[in-house]
Design an enzyme around this catalytic site. Sequence first.
Site, mmCIF file in Angstrom:
data_model
loop_
_atom_site.group_PDB
_atom_site.id
_atom_site.type_symbol
_atom_site.label_atom_id
_atom_site.label_comp_id
_atom_site.label_asym_id
_atom_site.label_seq_id
_atom_site.Cartn_x
_atom_site.Cartn_y
_atom_site.Cartn_z
ATOM 1 N N SER A 167 0.829 -1.192 0.000
ATOM 2 C CA SER A 167 0.000 0.000 0.000
ATOM 3 C C SER A 167 0.874 1.257 0.000
ATOM 4 O O SER A 167 1.672 1.453 -0.911
ATOM 5 C CB SER A 167 -0.966 -0.053 1.194
ATOM 6 O OG SER A 167 -1.962 0.929 1.100
ATOM 7 N N ASP A 270 -9.881 -3.552 -5.026
ATOM 8 C CA ASP A 270 -9.070 -2.512 -4.387
ATOM 9 C C ASP A 270 -9.128 -1.257 -5.238
ATOM 10 O O ASP A 270 -8.927 -1.314 -6.461
ATOM 11 C CB ASP A 270 -7.628 -2.999 -4.250
ATOM 12 C CG ASP A 270 -6.723 -2.034 -3.519
ATOM 13 O OD1 ASP A 270 -7.211 -0.976 -3.037
ATOM 14 O OD2 ASP A 270 -5.525 -2.321 -3.422
ATOM 15 N N HIS A 300 -8.180 -4.925 -0.420
ATOM 16 C CA HIS A 300 -6.858 -4.323 -0.267
ATOM 17 C C HIS A 300 -5.962 -5.022 0.762
ATOM 18 O O HIS A 300 -4.764 -5.170 0.555
ATOM 19 C CB HIS A 300 -7.074 -2.856 0.120
ATOM 20 C CG HIS A 300 -5.832 -2.052 0.291
ATOM 21 N ND1 HIS A 300 -5.110 -1.572 -0.778
ATOM 22 C CD2 HIS A 300 -5.185 -1.614 1.407
ATOM 23 C CE1 HIS A 300 -4.075 -0.871 -0.336
ATOM 24 N NE2 HIS A 300 -4.096 -0.885 0.978
#
Length: 330
Positions: A167, A270, A300
């Site tokens: 991320s 996501d 995610h």
Amino acid sequence: MSDLPSAIHPDILPRLDPEYVAIHNTHIAHRVPPHTIPWHPDIRKAPYIPGGSPIRTVGAVKDISLQNCKIRAFIPEGTPPPEGWPVLLYIHGGGWTLGSIDTLNSFISRQCKENNCVSVALDYRLAPENPYPAAVEDTVDALKFIYYNGKAEFNANVNKIAVGGSSSGGNLAAIACLKAQELTPPIPIIFQLLIVPGNDNTASVADGRYPSWKECQNTVWLSEGRMMWFRNMYLPDPATWTEPDNSPIFASDDVLAKVPPAFISVCELDILRDEGIAYGEKLKSLGVKVEAKVYPRASHQILGMDAALKVGKQQADDAIKAVGDAFKAA
């Protein structure tokens, strides 16, 4: 169930992995999303994602304080090869705002154990107390420390450094591959592992370049509201959003052509899916070796749920193999 603060949106529910839905409804649906309440540092004390695997037993664990941050090195058991252990610097996610040196230690220690590498977790400074460029500076400091001190500190082979992250950590790992070229001398990085990375901080729901932003705006865990909350915490000045130190997809072709091979791992549900894919396609067009994989019906945060979700374990297994293969090839 639908009146709970983190209930699964009806747009998303039929598209999600049923295995995930059951865990979400039991462990996550009742949680108040952090972006819907006033900011306080105690938000960082919220429970972690459920369903993670245990931390692996390794040869040694060493915490080291740098100028503005800390690193934690997981060091393999046994005797290092004559040239030293290869190294993976892994950078946690949390929107540059949440997370700590303890985040994803299960995955980071597994990299150490299964790939016989020193696996380093980075505890970078967090927004909003420390907005951009603090996290980038700390990433570069950690990379420099490994390169110049890794041999002495943990028997590292500093010619076999890989970087990775999840991320916002994937964003910082991609940026590390750009910044390493600017150093004197440049620091060689052999591989980048980008898991659900944010590569373009100009992306939005109105952005036709990345359909996943609109398609997944109501997704679980990282909705549009939460992503914009993170972005505005870390990047309060929109004028900086196009800088390559924030959005690596805007780096020059000359610089991008010199980054190391990449494994880019994205999830179907996501919001960041399409910018990860686009980054991989851009690198490929410039001659960089890229493998990209989309995990179906996944959200995610599945890497942190590798003990509970088959798709989470698959993502972790693929990431372990990608790093191991890169070290063997180097």
